[in-house]
Scaffold this motif. Sequence first.
Motif: not given
Length: 206
Positions: A181-206
């Motif tokens: 993601g953009n610099a300065g955001t959680d998604e702009g880091t590896y950990i934030g990106m991974f956490r965001y992706n998993v949260g988005t995937i699991v929430q949408a598929l439930k």
Amino acid sequence: MGRSSNTVALAEVLDKDGLIGSEYFASSYDPHIWFNIEYWKQITSYLADELGKIDPKNADFFEKNKLAYLEQLDQLEKEVRQTIATLPEDKRVLVTAHDAFSYFGKEYGFEVVGLQGLSTATEAGVQDVQNLADLIIDKQVKAIFVETSVPKRTIEALQQAVIAQGFDTQIGGTLYSDALGNAGTDEGTYIGMFRYNVGTIVQALK
């Protein structure tokens, strides 16, 4: 006189037996290794050690940061597995625009299907769309995902093909695949990106 630079090929530390083969790339391997947190831990340790060799005066600094980051990655992996555990196994089907998530699927128990190949430059054909639409209906996949690095139109065409056959699949969100993601955001880091992706995937598929 220009400064010399050092290049460290980080993926070289990984056991080739664990890599996923691909004819799309000169290396003959799928490059999306960052979607396995265990691989990222190995790369972190390797990088810190190599930096220590290149800059011995700061070796202790690199070692300290390595240990702190590995602890964060351990916590991320624990959190990711807990989040995925809330999604029934029969719902763990991840449909995305291109094949970026094979390492993720292999490590965390998802069936992963990309509409186009491993490269974001390839285009999906009409038959590809129809075949994947049939699979989505057969497996009753509630949501499919766009990616930040691939035009939305490919997944939107897939969604329309599914809806045309009477099954309502949703766009579950946008995933980060080949970019952060953009610099300065959680998604702009590896950990934030991974956490965001998993949260988005699991929430949408439930």
